[in-house]
Write a protein that holds these residues in place. Sequence first.
Motif, PDB file in Angstrom:
ATOM      1  N   ILE A  47      21.818  16.640  17.267  1.00 35.31           N
ATOM      2  CA  ILE A  47      21.535  17.584  16.198  1.00 35.31           C
ATOM      3  C   ILE A  47      20.502  16.924  15.304  1.00 35.31           C
ATOM      4  CG2 ILE A  47      22.520  18.907  14.300  1.00 35.31           C
ATOM      5  CD1 ILE A  47      25.305  17.925  15.763  1.00 35.31           C
ATOM      6  N   SER A  48      19.267  17.409  15.361  1.00 42.27           N
ATOM      7  CA  SER A  48      18.224  16.756  14.580  1.00 42.27           C
ATOM      8  C   SER A  48      17.950  17.497  13.280  1.00 42.27           C
ATOM      9  CB  SER A  48      16.930  16.660  15.375  1.00 42.27           C
ATOM     10  OG  SER A  48      15.920  16.093  14.572  1.00 42.27           O
ATOM     11  N   LEU A  49      17.882  16.737  12.192  1.00 46.59           N
ATOM     12  CA  LEU A  49      17.566  17.328  10.888  1.00 46.59           C
ATOM     13  C   LEU A  49      16.117  17.097  10.508  1.00 46.59           C
ATOM     14  CD1 LEU A  49      20.711  16.263   8.822  1.00 46.59           C
ATOM     15  CD2 LEU A  49      20.317  18.392  10.049  1.00 46.59           C
ATOM     16  N   GLY A  50      15.321  16.545  11.424  1.00 42.90           N
ATOM     17  CA  GLY A  50      13.958  16.205  11.053  1.00 42.90           C
ATOM     18  C   GLY A  50      13.965  14.998  10.130  1.00 42.90           C
ATOM     19  N   LEU A  77      20.352  34.182   9.139  1.00 42.64           N
ATOM     20  CA  LEU A  77      21.072  33.491   8.062  1.00 42.64           C
ATOM     21  C   LEU A  77      22.543  33.308   8.401  1.00 42.64           C
ATOM     22  CD1 LEU A  77      20.234  32.665   5.001  1.00 42.64           C
ATOM     23  CD2 LEU A  77      18.517  33.711   6.488  1.00 42.64           C
ATOM     24  N   ARG A  78      23.116  34.359   8.965  1.00 44.45           N
ATOM     25  CA  ARG A  78      24.538  34.307   9.284  1.00 44.45           C
ATOM     26  C   ARG A  78      24.830  33.186  10.278  1.00 44.45           C
ATOM     27  NH1 ARG A  78      28.194  36.264  12.762  1.00 44.45           N
ATOM     28  NH2 ARG A  78      26.617  37.041  14.193  1.00 44.45           N
ATOM     29  N   LEU A  79      24.004  33.120  11.321  1.00 45.77           N
ATOM     30  CA  LEU A  79      24.209  32.088  12.333  1.00 45.77           C
ATOM     31  C   LEU A  79      23.976  30.694  11.755  1.00 45.77           C
ATOM     32  CD1 LEU A  79      22.488  33.867  15.357  1.00 45.77           C
ATOM     33  CD2 LEU A  79      24.930  33.425  15.057  1.00 45.77           C
ATOM     34  N   LEU A  80      22.984  30.593  10.872  1.00 53.09           N
ATOM     35  CA  LEU A  80      22.703  29.298  10.253  1.00 53.09           C
ATOM     36  C   LEU A  80      23.908  28.823   9.447  1.00 53.09           C
ATOM     37  CD1 LEU A  80      20.779  26.990   9.551  1.00 53.09           C
ATOM     38  CD2 LEU A  80      19.836  28.396   7.732  1.00 53.09           C
ATOM     39  N   LYS A  81      24.431  29.722   8.632  1.00 53.51           N
ATOM     40  CA  LYS A  81      25.570  29.350   7.786  1.00 53.51           C
ATOM     41  C   LYS A  81      26.806  29.020   8.611  1.00 53.51           C
ATOM     42  CE  LYS A  81      24.067  32.243   3.973  1.00 53.51           C
ATOM     43  NZ  LYS A  81      24.325  33.540   3.305  1.00 53.51           N
ATOM     44  N   ALA A  82      26.914  29.676   9.762  1.00 48.69           N
ATOM     45  CA  ALA A  82      28.082  29.447  10.602  1.00 48.69           C
ATOM     46  C   ALA A  82      27.906  28.205  11.491  1.00 48.69           C
ATOM     47  CB  ALA A  82      28.345  30.671  11.476  1.00 48.69           C
ATOM     48  N   HIS A  83      26.751  27.509  11.327  1.00 53.40           N
ATOM     49  CA  HIS A  83      26.472  26.311  12.112  1.00 53.40           C
ATOM     50  C   HIS A  83      26.339  26.614  13.597  1.00 53.40           C
ATOM     51  CE1 HIS A  83      28.653  24.066   8.677  1.00 53.40           C
ATOM     52  NE2 HIS A  83      27.430  24.381   8.362  1.00 53.40           N
ATOM     53  N   ALA A 120      25.430  12.745   4.752  1.00 51.21           N
ATOM     54  CA  ALA A 120      26.884  12.572   4.793  1.00 51.21           C
ATOM     55  C   ALA A 120      27.567  13.931   4.980  1.00 51.21           C
ATOM     56  CB  ALA A 120      27.363  11.902   3.510  1.00 51.21           C
ATOM     57  N   ARG A 121      27.101  14.907   4.220  1.00 55.35           N
ATOM     58  CA  ARG A 121      27.689  16.236   4.312  1.00 55.35           C
ATOM     59  C   ARG A 121      27.515  16.823   5.711  1.00 55.35           C
ATOM     60  NH1 ARG A 121      26.374  21.429   0.393  1.00 55.35           N
ATOM     61  NH2 ARG A 121      27.579  22.919   1.611  1.00 55.35           N
ATOM     62  N   ALA A 122      26.294  16.699   6.223  1.00 53.09           N
ATOM     63  CA  ALA A 122      26.018  17.241   7.553  1.00 53.09           C
ATOM     64  C   ALA A 122      26.888  16.571   8.605  1.00 53.09           C
ATOM     65  CB  ALA A 122      24.539  17.045   7.892  1.00 53.09           C
ATOM     66  N   SER A 123      27.095  15.279   8.465  1.00 57.12           N
ATOM     67  CA  SER A 123      27.886  14.571   9.476  1.00 57.12           C
ATOM     68  C   SER A 123      29.322  15.097   9.499  1.00 57.12           C
ATOM     69  CB  SER A 123      27.877  13.066   9.204  1.00 57.12           C
ATOM     70  OG  SER A 123      28.673  12.761   8.073  1.00 57.12           O
ATOM     71  N   ARG A 124      29.830  15.441   8.330  1.00 54.94           N
ATOM     72  CA  ARG A 124      31.182  16.012   8.295  1.00 54.94           C
ATOM     73  C   ARG A 124      31.198  17.409   8.901  1.00 54.94           C
ATOM     74  NH1 ARG A 124      31.015  13.596   3.203  1.00 54.94           N
ATOM     75  NH2 ARG A 124      30.429  15.577   2.242  1.00 54.94           N
ATOM     76  N   GLU A 125      30.306  18.245   8.400  1.00 61.79           N
ATOM     77  CA  GLU A 125      30.354  19.650   8.811  1.00 61.79           C
ATOM     78  C   GLU A 125      29.957  19.860  10.257  1.00 61.79           C
ATOM     79  OE1 GLU A 125      28.294  22.058   5.966  1.00 61.79           O
ATOM     80  OE2 GLU A 125      29.534  21.366   4.305  1.00 61.79           O
ATOM     81  N   GLN A 126      29.128  18.955  10.779  1.00 59.79           N
ATOM     82  CA  GLN A 126      28.727  19.084  12.180  1.00 59.79           C
ATOM     83  C   GLN A 126      29.624  18.231  13.076  1.00 59.79           C
ATOM     84  OE1 GLN A 126      26.213  21.100  13.417  1.00 59.79           O
ATOM     85  NE2 GLN A 126      25.945  21.951  11.376  1.00 59.79           N
ATOM     86  N   ARG A 127      30.612  17.597  12.471  1.00 56.85           N
ATOM     87  CA  ARG A 127      31.558  16.753  13.205  1.00 56.85           C
ATOM     88  C   ARG A 127      30.839  15.739  14.102  1.00 56.85           C
ATOM     89  NH1 ARG A 127      32.363  21.575  14.432  1.00 56.85           N
ATOM     90  NH2 ARG A 127      32.225  21.203  16.683  1.00 56.85           N
ATOM     91  N   ALA A 128      29.931  15.001  13.493  1.00 50.88           N
ATOM     92  CA  ALA A 128      29.159  14.012  14.251  1.00 50.88           C
ATOM     93  C   ALA A 128      30.005  12.779  14.536  1.00 50.88           C
ATOM     94  CB  ALA A 128      27.907  13.611  13.480  1.00 50.88           C
TER      95      ALA A 128
END
Lengths: 310, 310
Positions: A215-218, B106-112, A227-235
Amino acid sequence: MAAGQHHFQRVSIATVERETGLSKDTLRMWERRYGFPRPARDDNGERAYPPEQLEKLRLIRRFMDLGHRPGKIVAAPMHELSARMRLLDAASRGELAAAGGLHEVLRLLKAHRINEMRDHLAHLMMRQGLQRFLLDTVTPANEEVGRAWMRGEIAVYEEHLYSEQIQHLLRQAIGSSNNDGGAPRVLLTTLPGEEHQLGLLMAHAFLSIEGAHCISLGVQTPIFDIARASREQRADIIGLSFSQAMQARMACEGLGELRRLLDARIELWAGGLLWQRVRRRMPGVRTLGSLADIMPALTEWRGRRSGQAA
Amino acid sequence: MAAGQHHFQRVSIATVERETGLSKDTLRMWERRYGFPRPARDDNGERAYPPEQLEKLRLIRRFMDLGHRPGKIVAAPMHELSARMRLLDAASRGELAAAGGLHEVLRLLKAHRINEMRDHLAHLMMRQGLQRFLLDTVTPANEEVGRAWMRGEIAVYEEHLYSEQIQHLLRQAIGSSNNDGGAPRVLLTTLPGEEHQLGLLMAHAFLSIEGAHCISLGVQTPIFDIARASREQRADIIGLSFSQAMQARMACEGLGELRRLLDARIELWAGGLLWQRVRRRMPGVRTLGSLADIMPALTEWRGRRSGQAA
DNA sequence: GCCGCCATTTTGTCCAAGACAAATTTGTTT
DNA sequence: AAACAAATTTGTCTTGGACAAAATGGCGGC
């Protein structure tokens, strides 16, 4: 008329900062300590750097990126620096020798035959496969382009052109290999201050081949958001890329801060050329000095994971 | 025990600069003039900003990007700023309404559900064609993502994710449309200090469709190198992209300097959202506030060119 | 009412010189 | 040779003053 007043493109300290990457504070400090740079002053009493000094600062920057210390080089006369750089160039020139299609790549780049260069690279990628292409062609080509730039054989903009073409190829390759549900889940990005994309992209490609879910964030994601992304994306792993040019201090400070924000079970991998010159190891951070280091790290991770599962 | 000493993640001025984009000088000046921010001090007497102040500074930065002036907002209490931002959000929320597949994006983005979002975007691009996709989908989607970020509905990292996917699509599209020998020859890049790629990529895609021969140097090319590249690549036009976040002063200074270095017959086009809020016109520079402005500019250029030829 | 021009305020950047901690090198001892 | 201590190097931070460029506000003319 005398020497004339052709103040010929003198530039402000902000411009020098922008063009050399040396902070205003550092520039003023060098002036105080080493007597260089010694810019003229404009009507307003502000520093106005002539082009020669800007040029010397660029050269100094090259030396610093190679690990030299300012005290030894900033005060040295320009001709001596040039001579020393030529010596280094001659030394590195020997190394090339081997390496297959590289000469061709460099030749086409210098000849401004960009489209042919891209086609040539695409051909190599097809023939070697992505992994070998990354390890045997792109990595040495990057180094060779860097060296050629240091030797003054190619301009900065030609390096940019090269980089763009590689990025193009890699993105296309990444686009076609898509492993949803793969493991580990790796979140890829760089810290603020690190704008180089190429290393990140190469890591992305490499990990994708190996079946990791990337999952690349650029580039340049603020630390809190990583940190937030790692939690929400379950990295499982956060992969950060650091170029040679990145300031070691900023990198370590940022890594420490990020590590503190993270759950202990999330691994932090710091890759990139920076770690070839910066020895310092940090607790809870795994440094990877080259692409090839990714493979054993990945194997280890999978070993640990399957060990835990069993 | 009192209020306690839980200094809870206080950060240095360098970190604040990195995270907010406000220079150290500016931060100190605001403190002197407006009494905010008022950081604590660490053992060494250096500024240590608590997270609330960093958060308020981020909010202030949003207002500034919208054209507000510091004197009016820096000293204002946090709750007032939040309220005003919510008001603005409510206003912009009305605008959305129309615009086809945007809600879905937007919906898909927010839903990851990133992969689904990418597939959805790819589908839209196929159906609409690249040009309509850029004008009717990507442009409004960018704005909507920006607004959603301002409303706090999506995180910075989600914006990064979105941006990465768009870049992916555009690069693939650009890769397939290749017009060697097209006219005009456009050299694309950004000035040092402007790291946003997306605008540049969109311009690249748009110009490619229109049959221009594009040569992209990526972001942040030093000014001297842009000038050099324009000569060696025989460019007719230099296209520079400026995001909203770019400091107007730096942009104008850089443009002026570049213009002076260039032959008069080379045109300088400055595009990007920056020019929607910065009025200032500069001699020898054409500003393009939106993608759609490219078309008439291109038509004009071709008119002039064929007129001269005849 | 709208546009152009001038005075005033606002605002960001620059400057100087001092201070200090972190990183690196050098020297000493085990 | 390796580990530890002392000395040096180096970048960043500090304060408070100054000023030019940009934005704003008021004024007169069309």
